[in-house]
Design a protein around this motif. Sequence first.
Motif, mmCIF file in Angstrom:
data_model
loop_
_atom_site.group_PDB
_atom_site.id
_atom_site.type_symbol
_atom_site.label_atom_id
_atom_site.label_comp_id
_atom_site.label_asym_id
_atom_site.label_seq_id
_atom_site.Cartn_x
_atom_site.Cartn_y
_atom_site.Cartn_z
ATOM 1 N N TYR A 84 0.947 -1.260 0.056
ATOM 2 C CA TYR A 84 0.088 -0.061 0.148
ATOM 3 C C TYR A 84 0.865 1.210 -0.069
ATOM 4 N N LYS A 85 1.922 1.217 0.472
ATOM 5 C CA LYS A 85 2.771 2.593 0.633
ATOM 6 C C LYS A 85 3.250 2.578 -0.881
ATOM 7 N N ASN A 86 3.634 1.612 -1.795
ATOM 8 C CA ASN A 86 4.028 1.775 -3.076
ATOM 9 C C ASN A 86 2.808 2.109 -3.979
ATOM 10 N N VAL A 87 1.632 1.559 -3.767
ATOM 11 C CA VAL A 87 0.510 1.988 -4.162
ATOM 12 C C VAL A 87 0.130 3.441 -4.297
ATOM 13 N N LEU A 88 0.184 3.972 -3.131
ATOM 14 C CA LEU A 88 0.010 5.282 -2.724
ATOM 15 C C LEU A 88 0.995 6.282 -3.493
ATOM 16 N N GLY A 89 2.315 5.738 -3.517
ATOM 17 C CA GLY A 89 3.336 6.585 -3.929
ATOM 18 C C GLY A 89 3.114 6.848 -5.745
ATOM 19 N N THR A 90 2.799 5.607 -6.311
ATOM 20 C CA THR A 90 2.666 5.316 -7.597
ATOM 21 C C THR A 90 1.446 6.180 -7.966
ATOM 22 N N MET A 91 0.346 5.996 -7.483
ATOM 23 C CA MET A 91 -0.799 7.035 -7.554
ATOM 24 C C MET A 91 -0.516 8.616 -7.498
ATOM 25 N N GLY A 92 0.466 8.695 -6.448
ATOM 26 C CA GLY A 92 0.554 10.210 -6.306
ATOM 27 C C GLY A 92 1.468 10.894 -7.380
ATOM 28 N N VAL A 93 2.357 10.072 -7.956
ATOM 29 C CA VAL A 93 3.208 10.488 -9.151
ATOM 30 C C VAL A 93 2.402 10.481 -10.430
ATOM 31 N N TYR A 94 1.538 9.814 -10.814
ATOM 32 C CA TYR A 94 0.637 9.569 -11.566
ATOM 33 C C TYR A 94 -0.452 11.109 -11.642
ATOM 34 N N GLU A 95 -1.126 11.058 -10.543
ATOM 35 C CA GLU A 95 -2.059 12.381 -10.303
ATOM 36 C C GLU A 95 -1.171 13.629 -10.435
ATOM 37 N N LEU A 96 0.088 13.461 -9.846
ATOM 38 C CA LEU A 96 0.766 14.869 -10.134
ATOM 39 C C LEU A 96 1.220 15.349 -11.612
ATOM 40 N N SER A 97 1.504 13.886 -12.438
ATOM 41 C CA SER A 97 1.685 14.088 -13.577
ATOM 42 C C SER A 97 0.618 14.647 -14.411
ATOM 43 N N ARG A 98 -0.620 14.286 -14.105
ATOM 44 C CA ARG A 98 -1.941 14.583 -15.028
ATOM 45 C C ARG A 98 -2.457 15.965 -14.578
ATOM 46 N N ARG A 99 -2.228 16.317 -13.206
ATOM 47 C CA ARG A 99 -2.777 17.488 -12.704
ATOM 48 C C ARG A 99 -1.673 18.768 -12.999
ATOM 49 N N ARG A 100 -0.544 18.436 -12.453
ATOM 50 C CA ARG A 100 0.597 19.496 -12.592
ATOM 51 C C ARG A 100 1.728 18.930 -13.575
ATOM 52 N N PRO A 101 1.416 19.001 -14.809
ATOM 53 C CA PRO A 101 2.601 18.338 -15.676
ATOM 54 C C PRO A 101 4.085 19.031 -15.585
ATOM 55 N N ALA A 102 3.746 20.586 -15.399
ATOM 56 C CA ALA A 102 5.023 21.211 -15.480
ATOM 57 C C ALA A 102 5.913 21.039 -14.180
ATOM 58 N N VAL A 103 5.054 20.794 -13.212
ATOM 59 C CA VAL A 103 5.774 20.306 -11.912
ATOM 60 C C VAL A 103 6.681 19.125 -12.128
ATOM 61 N N TRP A 122 -19.173 0.493 -16.875
ATOM 62 C CA TRP A 122 -18.533 0.231 -18.331
ATOM 63 C C TRP A 122 -16.910 1.184 -18.399
ATOM 64 N N LEU A 123 -16.715 1.623 -17.214
ATOM 65 C CA LEU A 123 -15.258 2.387 -17.088
ATOM 66 C C LEU A 123 -14.066 1.369 -16.913
ATOM 67 N N MET A 124 -13.012 1.381 -17.174
ATOM 68 C CA MET A 124 -11.903 0.751 -16.986
ATOM 69 C C MET A 124 -11.035 1.709 -16.286
ATOM 70 N N ARG A 125 -11.094 2.084 -14.937
ATOM 71 C CA ARG A 125 -10.520 3.120 -14.302
ATOM 72 C C ARG A 125 -8.790 2.695 -14.254
ATOM 73 N N GLN A 126 -8.189 3.632 -14.256
ATOM 74 C CA GLN A 126 -6.654 3.371 -13.783
ATOM 75 C C GLN A 126 -6.403 3.968 -12.491
ATOM 76 N N ASN A 127 -7.133 3.246 -11.614
ATOM 77 C CA ASN A 127 -7.066 3.830 -10.204
ATOM 78 C C ASN A 127 -7.393 2.671 -9.196
ATOM 79 N N TYR A 128 -6.352 2.060 -8.415
ATOM 80 C CA TYR A 128 -6.596 0.782 -7.688
ATOM 81 C C TYR A 128 -7.417 0.728 -6.676
ATOM 82 N N LEU A 129 -7.426 2.029 -5.852
ATOM 83 C CA LEU A 129 -8.250 2.075 -4.601
ATOM 84 C C LEU A 129 -9.889 2.229 -5.057
ATOM 85 N N LEU A 130 -10.281 2.725 -6.062
ATOM 86 C CA LEU A 130 -11.435 2.814 -6.570
ATOM 87 C C LEU A 130 -11.894 1.624 -7.217
#
Length: 481
Positions: free
Chosen positions: A241-260, A455-463
């Motif tokens: 779960y530590k790594n799940v949350l870390g990977t999700m954080g990197v992905y969400e930051l990439s999508r929401r704040r790509p410049a960062v 009918w969605l294939m979410r790319q989100n493990y927790l959901l």
Amino acid sequence: MSDLEHLDVLVVGAGLSGIGAGYRLSTMSPTRTWAILEARDSLGGTWDLFRYPGVRSDSDMMTLGFPFEPWTDPDAIADGPKILDYLRQTAEKHGIAERIRLGHKVVAADWSSHEARWTVTVERDGVREQLTCGFLYLCSGYYDYERPHDPQLPGLDSFEGEVVHPQFWPDHLDVAGRKVVVVGSGATAVTLVPALAEAGADVTMLQRTPTWIASLPRQDRVRDVMQKVLPGRAAGTAARYKNVLGTMGVYELSRRRPAVMRSLLAKGAAKSLGSTDLVADHFTPTYDPWDQRLCVVPDGDLFEAVRSGRAHVVTDTIDTFVPHGIRLHSGRELEADVVVTATGLRIKIAGGIAITVDGQARPTGDLTVYRGVMFAGVPNLAVCVGYVNASWTLRADLASRYVCRLLNHMEQNAWRVATPHAPDGMAGQPLLPLASGYVRRAEGELPQQGDAAPWLMRQNYLLDRRDMLRSDVTEAMSFAR
């Protein structure tokens, strides 16, 4: 009645997904009869097929490994042989290996509503035979293991050296002291380059465009501490779960704040390379992180090989091959004794199996996924597809647990058939949220997803974990006896 062998469930593929499916079937649906059909002569899937130097995971093994068999090796990013040993030991330990039928290539599956079963055609030693099953579960991944992508490199026939594709790496290729050009910049290329340099090659990575690359520690010190203070299964779960949350954080930051994220990756590369110029010239893509899959290098091994001068990077396009190398559009020529065409893989959904329902062909490109596991209008069929932005096994295990929940519901209510039905007029959208070449090339073969759950294939493990393990299995599903 047919005199063909009949099983309740047939699983296709004995890699990570298939072995995980076998465990879930044996523990969650123990009354079912089942077997795993594997086309190759050994289990392991990707990890048995790919033998190129340095082959390794690009996901951490706490999430790529099975939750029921926590990864305990010190390497969090592991090489192919270690992963293959882990798969073999897991299959033996849990009694899965004895259910695997090797050398059984599934070529067709035909559903009969009258008989409420699949007739599966298998090639075995050049001979076709058939067996039937009540439920078919395709765990063969989504890559074409027989045919890689061939970009038709100009003038390749004129090259007098050796040409190798990573998917078919020769057993005894010696690169020591030889000039090797690796064509490509994806996960395979960035794995090969430092390994070939370590083997004594003068290696150059020739890329048309750069790829975003992140350096991660080969070993996970936090996981190591957890293993010392927590029991085995608890330590594995906590690290997972530590790594799940870390990977999700990197992905969400990439999508929401790509410049960062661009800035963070560029600074990390510059620190490893010791040069901002190298980063600007060869490690700064025009696209945002996670528009295409982010490549991972353990302990910055690629950057270290380039910094030390044991490997080189050239960003240019190929004009033509010449007898002793490659001429680029800039006019420069790269000498080569060996060229490695790390030009990518091809997608093959459902293992290329010809699927028919009551005599009507159902090509995957015409289908819509239900919870990312089943297809609208196709009875008693599931497909295992992992994440593109996280470890494959995270979603594969959820898919197998969902399939077992559905099978148990059917058994409890004496249903023999379960078929998802999509609402009329539902808008479709691409299944995979990537602009990578292998995804674009497969647009006609990939099924679609819908515009709303289920009918969605979410790319989100927790959901997905919430939906796949707790959702109503009867939603948008019809049942029949």
